[in-house]
Design an enzyme around this catalytic site. Structure first.
Site, PDB file in Angstrom:
ATOM      1  N   CYS A  22      46.767  35.003  46.052  1.00  0.00           N
ATOM      2  CA  CYS A  22      46.431  34.403  47.339  1.00  0.00           C
ATOM      3  C   CYS A  22      47.129  33.052  47.510  1.00  0.00           C
ATOM      4  O   CYS A  22      48.333  32.997  47.719  1.00  0.00           O
ATOM      5  CB  CYS A  22      44.914  34.312  47.486  1.00  0.00           C
ATOM      6  N   HIS A  73      42.578  39.656  45.635  1.00  0.00           N
ATOM      7  CA  HIS A  73      42.058  38.912  44.487  1.00  0.00           C
ATOM      8  C   HIS A  73      41.615  39.851  43.361  1.00  0.00           C
ATOM      9  O   HIS A  73      40.443  40.245  43.298  1.00  0.00           O
ATOM     10  CB  HIS A  73      40.852  38.079  44.918  1.00  0.00           C
ATOM     11  N   GLU A  79      40.901  39.129  40.387  1.00  0.00           N
ATOM     12  CA  GLU A  79      39.895  38.489  39.534  1.00  0.00           C
ATOM     13  C   GLU A  79      38.481  38.730  40.034  1.00  0.00           C
ATOM     14  O   GLU A  79      37.511  38.455  39.320  1.00  0.00           O
ATOM     15  CB  GLU A  79      40.172  36.986  39.406  1.00  0.00           C
TER      16      GLU A  79
END
Length: 232
Positions: free
Chosen positions: A85, A194, A196
């Site tokens: 991002c 994302h 994560e």
């Protein structure tokens, strides 16, 4: 294996990235944007969220932080670098990746579980996927529209440097539905979604098996660990 996570003023997802690295089996190392020291890490993550100076253009000021000189040198030497991002925006601003990211075409911030297709499973960060594999990764951005000149788009497509592509819908107007790209060497990857946030059951995207059970994102981190072990 030690993977550095760079924190900038305003970083939001640095600790999420560190947790993903730990769950994948490596040691996360906290790095500060104002330093000129990578502390001997084996790979780097520029995390998502925000960074100082985004009011000018997302990632523009952060790309000039002192540590970015070390990141650029490390990337050019072959160290694996992942920009998520805002980190993707920094990599583009630092010219480690081509193209740029602009405001979403609908003018709104978007937050959703996004379907992606893995187009390139040969990068340092995607080796654990299969080419054509469809995954679901959370997406949250206001300036995620990928742009590039016609010549650059043709080169990215022709050199198989589109890493992941939006499917189902294009959430931000990115050209060619591009969600992430890599450099020619395949060690530097940037993507807007994302990974994560999809690494642990109970906290990821919904799946047909159970709510919040999606863990497709962990493969980005286990892939680079496996690549580094093979190269060691």
């Amino acid at each position: 294996m030690r993977i550095g996570v760079v924190t900038f003023p305003g970083s939001l997802d640095d600790r999420d990235a560190a947790r993903a690295i730990r769950l994948a089996g490596a040691e996360p190392v906290a790095l500060w944007h104002g330093e000129h020291d990578l502390h001997g890490v084996d790979a780097l993550v520029l995390p998502g969220g925000f960074s100082y100076g985004d009011y000018l253009r997302c990632g523009a000021i952060a790309s000039l932080s002192p540590i970015m000189a070390e990141v650029i040198d490390a990337a050019n030497s072959g160290m694996p670098v992942l920009g998520i991002c805002n980190g993707f925006q920094m990599l583009a601003e630092a010219h480690l990746l081509e193209g740029g990211l602009i405001r979403n075409d609908h003018g709104l911030f978007i937050c959703r579980d996004q379907q992606l297709r893995v187009e390139n499973a040969l990068t340092d960060w995607t080796g654990g996927f299969a080419a054509g594999q469809e995954i679901t990764i959370p997406l949250k951005n206001g300036e995620g529209g990928f742009i590039a000149s016609a010549d650059t788009l043709e080169r990215l497509e022709g050199e198989d440097r589109v890493v992941v592509r939006y499917i189902g819908m294009n959430p931000n107007g990115s050209l060619n539905d591009i969600a992430g790209i890599c450099n020619q060497r395949g060690n530097v990857v940037g993507l807007m979604p994302h990974p994560e946030h999809a690494v642990e059951p109970g906290f990821g995207p919904d799946t047909v098996d159970a709510m919040r059970s999606g863990t497709d994102g962990i493969t980005f981190f286990t892939s680079v660990i496996e690549r580094m072990l093979v190269s060691a």
